[in-house]
Design an enzyme around this catalytic site. Structure first.
Site, PDB file in Angstrom:
ATOM      1  N   CYS A 161       0.572  -1.270  -0.107  1.00  0.00           N
ATOM      2  CA  CYS A 161      -0.126   0.253  -0.037  1.00  0.00           C
ATOM      3  C   CYS A 161       0.858   1.644   0.254  1.00  0.00           C
ATOM      4  O   CYS A 161       2.009   1.887  -0.210  1.00  0.00           O
ATOM      5  CB  CYS A 161      -0.856   0.066   1.219  1.00  0.00           C
ATOM      6  SG  CYS A 161      -1.739  -2.073   1.400  1.00  0.00           S
ATOM      7  N   LEU A 188      -3.239  -2.056  -2.553  1.00  0.00           N
ATOM      8  CA  LEU A 188      -3.192  -3.070  -3.281  1.00  0.00           C
ATOM      9  C   LEU A 188      -3.096  -4.553  -3.148  1.00  0.00           C
ATOM     10  O   LEU A 188      -2.170  -4.856  -2.153  1.00  0.00           O
ATOM     11  CB  LEU A 188      -1.566  -3.537  -3.945  1.00  0.00           C
ATOM     12  CG  LEU A 188      -0.963  -4.039  -4.828  1.00  0.00           C
ATOM     13  CD1 LEU A 188      -1.858  -3.735  -6.376  1.00  0.00           C
ATOM     14  CD2 LEU A 188       0.540  -3.904  -5.477  1.00  0.00           C
ATOM     15  N   SER A 189      -4.484  -4.852  -3.167  1.00  0.00           N
ATOM     16  CA  SER A 189      -4.015  -6.150  -2.431  1.00  0.00           C
ATOM     17  C   SER A 189      -4.055  -7.235  -2.971  1.00  0.00           C
ATOM     18  O   SER A 189      -3.604  -7.510  -3.618  1.00  0.00           O
ATOM     19  CB  SER A 189      -6.069  -6.951  -2.565  1.00  0.00           C
ATOM     20  OG  SER A 189      -6.698  -5.189  -2.324  1.00  0.00           O
ATOM     21  N   ILE A 190      -2.944  -7.930  -1.695  1.00  0.00           N
ATOM     22  CA  ILE A 190      -2.540  -8.719  -2.276  1.00  0.00           C
ATOM     23  C   ILE A 190      -2.470 -10.113  -0.829  1.00  0.00           C
ATOM     24  O   ILE A 190      -2.545 -11.360  -1.031  1.00  0.00           O
ATOM     25  CB  ILE A 190      -0.805  -8.312  -1.723  1.00  0.00           C
ATOM     26  CG1 ILE A 190      -0.564  -7.352  -1.983  1.00  0.00           C
ATOM     27  CG2 ILE A 190       0.129  -9.811  -1.188  1.00  0.00           C
ATOM     28  CD1 ILE A 190      -0.146  -7.885  -3.652  1.00  0.00           C
ATOM     29  N   ILE A 191      -3.513  -9.521   0.308  1.00  0.00           N
ATOM     30  CA  ILE A 191      -3.221 -11.280   1.539  1.00  0.00           C
ATOM     31  C   ILE A 191      -4.114 -10.266   2.187  1.00  0.00           C
ATOM     32  O   ILE A 191      -4.658  -8.740   1.916  1.00  0.00           O
ATOM     33  CB  ILE A 191      -2.101 -11.080   2.500  1.00  0.00           C
ATOM     34  CG1 ILE A 191      -0.969 -11.072   1.730  1.00  0.00           C
ATOM     35  CG2 ILE A 191      -2.794 -11.765   3.606  1.00  0.00           C
ATOM     36  CD1 ILE A 191       0.758 -11.358   2.495  1.00  0.00           C
ATOM     37  N   ASP A 200      -1.957  -9.369   7.992  1.00  0.00           N
ATOM     38  CA  ASP A 200      -0.924  -8.700   8.887  1.00  0.00           C
ATOM     39  C   ASP A 200      -0.820  -8.009   9.080  1.00  0.00           C
ATOM     40  O   ASP A 200      -0.166  -7.522  10.686  1.00  0.00           O
ATOM     41  CB  ASP A 200      -0.027  -9.171   7.904  1.00  0.00           C
ATOM     42  CG  ASP A 200       0.648  -8.399   5.931  1.00  0.00           C
ATOM     43  OD1 ASP A 200      -0.728  -7.340   6.222  1.00  0.00           O
ATOM     44  OD2 ASP A 200       1.311  -8.250   5.689  1.00  0.00           O
ATOM     45  N   SER A 249      13.143 -10.242  -6.842  1.00  0.00           N
ATOM     46  CA  SER A 249      13.662 -10.012  -7.310  1.00  0.00           C
ATOM     47  C   SER A 249      15.090 -10.296  -6.832  1.00  0.00           C
ATOM     48  O   SER A 249      14.869 -10.651  -5.565  1.00  0.00           O
ATOM     49  CB  SER A 249      13.304  -8.158  -7.666  1.00  0.00           C
ATOM     50  OG  SER A 249      14.147  -7.899  -5.714  1.00  0.00           O
TER      51      SER A 249
END
Length: 628
Positions: A2, A52-55, A101, A363
């Protein structure tokens, strides 16, 4: 992943107007979190974020309160051990309303206070407002993967955000250039973490937290690269085996995601090792992304393809041509401060390409600073013998001789370099404009105004180099680069360019548990003879092709030198010779014309200095002149 924004007012009045201002601050970083926005105005605190939705896609919206709603958090980053942390906190009686989290962090703060940061494994920048204590707690991850800017305005408001443009949107920042930061930028091509291009604005340094209370800021360091520990014992083979397990674990924990995930693949040792470990852990082909150039001497696509074929990845490539340099104006806006690493162009384009397929990438960043991967470490060691010369001979004979030689004379720069002490020699070798060149660059008026700010960057680097607790010359350089070039160039570049495309980038080689193991490996196992990253290569040579492991290091370079003389010639010359640029009063225009002329005629490669000056001019137009 985010972006966060917020401010603490002196009173709790005008909640509606503060909410409008907070909304604007969040919207200016929509690229960091295009999925949703969350804001809250609680008492004196205005806190917001872009997500930014990840979890925890379903219930992970922010801001998030603690159990009794006395504390509120906004968070940027990923915590890879949050499930273990959540389990521990539940055993202590905490109830969770989400699977995110973020909630694990605020409960950990309830339980452990500021020490909660020591229990977090990941990348982060977060702020927690305690309404009972009327205090704000802000923390940044150990290495500096996630950014955090802050300031106290003339009205006494504390303002913070993931990018400096958040503070500018708030309106409390006076756009007055900090001379020391400008000098450091011209020296290194970036503004170090300890400085900021605008007066009154600060960055929370990596491995630090701050507490804002009663109108005052207190910062404290909670972690650092520690080379003072006792070195590991054991054979090279034993250490290599243990290192491989640490690497596999660092990669494995970063595969947690509820959205598509892939990897950057440059064809170098670090990214190839990360992709190789991913391919061992996952049961699906890894999606990999590479950038190349038509100029073969700069393109690493040959090796990226070799790795992709070897690991059977779902591979994607993009060729970057000079036409794409037109995007530099957009990149200047994303960086906030002047930033002169031209590899930001391919980093942006590979991020943009990857975002069409995935939301998260891994990366290989950090391997060079951890394992002595830069060839300049070899060069510095080869020059170390000059330190045996009496200082009087070096400073009293070699340096005056260098200064007396005409501009452009062969050996002039070399003589100056070897006349310096160890720290000065290394700093000079990585400078875009060293001391003598800056004295020619600055106008007479600017030199007078600089006063104590002249060579501020070099003084700062000397302070950092002098703070490492190691007698080992290589470890001193690793520490210096880990505190400067890594967070202020490499990680800044990856964060801003990936976030410009709403892409999350994760760096397993910068896992703090891995770092704490690697800093105990003797430097003789990292730089062995002229072999860089020796122990790292030994650890991964069982699955990474030897053609990749033992080829000459190329780096993420660009054909800027050629482009400046052809495709960029007209625009760069025009911008640097423009009347506005000349009237700023910073530089001696005759010296800039000399650099342009020598580069055009092939007498000297001035691509780095010229790019540095061009990016500064474009930044000035955007952030000072107000051009869009």
């Amino acid at each position: 992943m985010c972006g966060i924004a917020g401010f603490i007012s002196r009173t709790d009045d005008h909640a509606d107007s503060r909410g409008v201002r907070l909304d604007a601050m969040c919207r200016v970083i929509t690229h960091r979190g295009p999925d949703e926005q969350g804001t809250a105005v609680v008492g004196r605190a205005a806190m917001g974020m872009r997500r930014l939705s990840i979890i925890d896609l379903a219930t992970g919206q922010q801001p998030i309160y603690n159990t009794d709603r006395s504390k509120l958090i906004v968070f940027n980053g990923e915590i890879y051990n949050y499930r273990e942390l959540k389990k521990d906190l539940e055993s202590r009686g905490y109830k969770f309303r989400t699977n995110s989290d973020t909630e694990a962090i605020i409960h950990a703060y309830d339980e452990f206070g500021p020490d909660c940061v020591k229990r977090l494994r990941g990348m982060f920048a977060f702020a927690i407002w305690d309404s009972r204590e009327e205090s704000l707690f802000v923390a940044r991850d150990r290495v500096g993967k996630k950014p955090l800017f802050y300031t106290i305005t003339t009205d006494g408001e504390f303002v913070y955000g993931s990018e400096m443009k958040v503070l500018l949107e708030h309106g409390g920042v006076v756009r007055e250039i900090e001379p020391g930061a400008l000098d450091a930028y011209l020296t290194f091509g970036y503004v170090p973490e300890e400085l900021c291009i605008f007066k009154g604005v600060r960055k929370l340094e990596p491995g630090h937290f701050l507490i804002f209370k009663d109108g005052k800021v207190r910062t404290e360091q909670y972690w650092d690269f520690d080379y003072s520990q006792e070195s590991l014992t054991g054979t090279e083979d034993e250490i290599a085996v243990e290192l491989l397990e640490k690497l596999r674990d660092a990669v494995g924990v970063r595969l947690i995601s509820e959205v598509p995930l892939g990897a950057f693949l440059s064809g170098g040792v670090d990214s190839s090792a990360v992709v190789g470990l991913m391919s061992q852990i996952t049961d699906q082909p890894v999606k990999t992304f590479s950038i190349g150039f038509n100029e073969d001497s700069y393109s690493e696509l040959k090796y990226a393809r070799l790795a992709a074929e070897h690991f059977k990845t779902d591979h994607h490539e993009f060729i970057l041509t000079p036409d794409f340099v037109d995007i530099v104006d957009d990149l200047v806006w994303h960086f906030d401060e002047p930033f002169a690493d031209p590899s930001s162009l391919p980093t942006f384009m590979v991020s943009k390409m990857a975002r069409d397929f995935v939301t998260v990438v891994l990366s290989g960043d950090g391997g060079d600073e951890l394992f002595a991967g830069y060839t300049r470490y070899v060069t510095d060691r080869d020059k170390s013998g000059f330190e045996k010369l009496p200082n009087g001979l070096r400073s009293g004979l070699l340096r005056p001789l260098s200064e007396a030689l005409p501009h452009g004379t062969r050996g002039k720069n070399y003589l100056f370099n070897i006349s310096l002490d160890a720290a000065g020699r290394y700093i000079d070798s990585i400078s875009h404009f060293n001391g003598p060149k800056k004295r020619k660059l600055y106008s007479a008026e600017k030199r007078t105004k600089m006063n104590g700010s002249f060579e501020r960057g070099e003084k700062l680097f000397r302070e950092i180099a002098g703070s490492v607790r190691s007698e080992d010359a290589v470890e001193n350089l690793l520490y210096l680069d880990s505190k400067t070039y890594l967070p202020s160039d490499i990680l800044t570049k990856v964060d801003r360019m990936s976030m410009a495309s709403s892409l999350e980038a994760r760096s397993p080689l910068l896992d703090h548990e891995l770092i704490e193991f690697v800093t105990r490996i003797p430097s003789s196992m990292k730089l062995k003879g002229k072999e860089t990253k020796y122990i790292f290569k030994k650890a991964v040579e069982g699955f990474v092709p030897r053609e990749i492991l033992y080829r000459e290091k190329q780096g993420f370079g660009m054909p800027i030198s050629e482009w400046i003389n052809v495709q960029l010639k007209e625009r760069m010359t025009s911008d640097l010779s423009d009347q506005r640029a000349m009237e700023r009063g910073y530089f001696d225009t005759k010296y800039i014309k000399l650099l342009l002329d020598e580069h055009r005629r092939g007498r000297r490669d001035h691509s780095n200095p010229l790019w540095t000056l061009w990016m500064l001019e474009l930044w000035h137009r955007r952030y000072i002149d107000g051009e869009k």
